[in-house]
Design an enzyme around this catalytic site. Structure first.
Site: not given
Ligand code: FAD
Length: 483
Positions: A281, A312, A349, A367
């Site tokens: 991730e 859209w 997420n 989007w």
């Molecule tokens: P964990 O599951 O603990 O993952 C650890 C780290 O990995 C996260 O803190 C993040 O930095 C990175 N990460 C995890 N999943 C993703 C992913 N799919 N894409 C990119 N990096 C990821 N993340 C953001 O940080 N900022 C946003 O603005 C953002 N917008 C999003 C919008 C949409 C529509 C979607 C589907 C996802 C988005 N995400 C975003 C990605 C993801 O949802 C979050 O990073 C994650 O939920 C953060 O929770 P966590 O720190 O517990 O993640």
């Protein structure tokens, strides 16, 4: 001869440990001037959003306190960063400006202009990698082109060495003879005037110390089960490190090192499947930056060109968008996600994927509208990750979910929130509904609804669109794009 002061320009690296720019400034053996500039115009059309501003306020307060403990201070300014840095260098006699690089298009353009200007004025300017495992321009596929598919990208990255995090080289940070003028943190007006962020403080502790604690706890407890629990919004199975990572209160190198340390007993890295999936991730974050850096237009326009023609739907008066934003769509899992977002500035997420799919496919709203709302309401709003997440959900980005795969909110709810606890927590009107009905209350028998105190159309909305019809319309729209 004494060494001229060095300005360290803090941006999305609000930490003292593993901070290459700060360490390089200290290595010059002269005074160091830590600076933060709120340069909203320099961020292009994405100045820090309201929820992230709340985070930024507390994070700057924490950084200021950490610097004071080291005999230093944080100088705070507002306005055009180029002008502020030039003026500061002139009043303090600074000979160098150091920063950790940014990769968002507007910041890249601005920083290049600033670098040219400062160098022309005779200053040394140095940029470092403080926020990624590998900088985007260093990663290319065999054809010398940027990656557009995650798996080969990550395979490529895994073969590279990750630099170990650096420790702050000194106890005290040498102060200059003359500090530049500073404004008070409150003058940046980062906190909302109406206190809608009151709940945030219960969920978060912005700043480097909070980040380190969260990482320690996650690695010690939840990481082992991460591979399974990460999909469950009803469980605290993810790290929740995203806002700290966004603001650079912790670096991905520190995350990597913490997982490695955990592996020292077993000698196997990553130490378990949970750790492996977790690092992947972090890899998606790297991929997001890779894409944004190589395809800077994607913050505004789809990577897949043909999606620019997508038909859209109309939303007269914005009623559907508003229902989505407020968590009043009538689809409980969607509403739970949107309300978690409003109340805590964060959303799980899986819920982000469900609500994004709903906006784009069920409501057929662009989007970019969803991305803009997330930008305003997420404490972790991050241009690279947000763009990737939205384009992935809309099916118009790199390695995206196919457009024809349309999430059913009922099936998603049943699979990832099987007991309904996530919905119960964030949609209290439905708290007394039992699991078989909680993800589709309109299908529940009247007696069940009465017993649970649910009055559809009164205290909880009926679905604003019909799932089957919305699905058929979305597929027809896709056909039109393909044609
Ligand atoms: P964990 O599951 O603990 O993952 C650890 C780290 O990995 C996260 O803190 C993040 O930095 C990175 N990460 C995890 N999943 C993703 C992913 N799919 N894409 C990119 N990096 C990821 N993340 C953001 O940080 N900022 C946003 O603005 C953002 N917008 C999003 C919008 C949409 C529509 C979607 C589907 C996802 C988005 N995400 C975003 C990605 C993801 O949802 C979050 O990073 C994650 O939920 C953060 O929770 P966590 O720190 O517990 O993640």
């Amino acid at each position: 001869m004494s060494v001229a002061p060095a300005i360290v320009w803090f941006r999305q690296d609000l930490r003292l440990q593993d901070n290459p720019a700060l360490n390089a400034a200290l290595a010059r053996r002269g005074p160091v001037i830590p600076v933060y500039i709120l340069d909203s115009a320099g961020e292009g059309n994405r100045p820090v959003g309201p929820a992230a501003r709340w985070w930024l306020h507390h994070s700057l307060a924490a950084l200021g306190a950490a610097l004071r403990d080291r005999g230093s201070r944080l100088t705070i300014a507002r306005g055009d960063a180029a002008a502020v840095l030039r003026a500061m260098a002139a009043t303090t006699g600074a000979g160098a400006v150091l920063w950790n690089c940014r990769y968002e298009p507007a910041a890249v353009r601005r920083d290049a202009t600033i670098e040219t200007g400062l160098k022309a004025a005779g200053l040394t300017v140095l940029g470092f990698n403080g926020s990624l495992l590998h900088e985007p321009h260093t990663i290319m596929n065999r054809q010398g082109r940027p990656f557009q598919v995650f798996t080969p990208f990550w395979r490529h990255c895994l073969a590279l060495e990750v630099t170990a995090p650096m420790r702050l080289a000194t106890g005290k940070i040498p102060a200059p003879n003359r500090w530049p003028q500073t404004v008070k943190l409150a003058a940046l007006a980062l906190l909302p005037r109406v206190n809608w962020a009151g709940e945030f403080a219960k969920s978060w502790q912005p700043g480097e110390a909070g980040a380190a604690r969260r990482l320690r706890q996650f690695v010690a407890r939840a990481m082992r089960d991460y591979a399974d629990d990460r999909e469950r919004p009803d469980r605290a199975g993810t790290s929740r490190l995203s806002p700290w990572l966004h603001f650079g209160e912790i670096s991905p190198r520190q995350v990597w090192a913490a997982v490695k340390l955990r592996a020292r007993h077993t000698g196997v890295f990553p130490p378990n499947r949970g750790a492996q999936v977790f690092l992947k991730e972090i890899g998606w974050r790297e991929f997001a930056y890779h894409l944004l850096w190589h395809f800077p237009h994607t913050a505004e326009r789809p990577l897949r060109e043909k999606f620019r023609r997508f038909p859209w739907a109309r939303d007269p008066g914005g009623a559907k968008l508003r229902a989505w934003q407020r968590g009043r769509t009538g689809y409980p899992i969607v509403d739970a996600g949107m309300r978690q977002l409003r109340q805590t500035g964060w959303m799980h997420n899986r819920a982000r994927m469900i609500v994004a799919s709903f906006l784009v496919k069920h409501l057929r709203l662009p989007w970019t509208r969803g991305a803009a709302w997330f930008w305003d309401t997420l404490v972790d709003a991050d241009l690279a990750n947000n763009t990737l997440g939205w384009q992935w959900s809309a099916g118009c980005g790199a390695d995206a979910a196919p457009y024809f795969r349309i999430f059913s909110p009922m099936l998603q709810g049943g699979k990832f929130d099987p007991g309904g606890d996530y919905v119960r927590r964030w949609v209290p009107e439905l708290a007394r509904l039992d699991a078989p009905h909680i993800h589709a209350p309109w299908r529940a028998p009247d007696l069940v609804l009465v017993a649970a105190g649910v009055k559809l159309g009164e205290n909880y909305p009926r679905p604003i669109v019909d799932h089957a019809m919305a699905r058929a319309e979305a597929l027809a729209a896709l056909k039109a794009v393909r044609a």
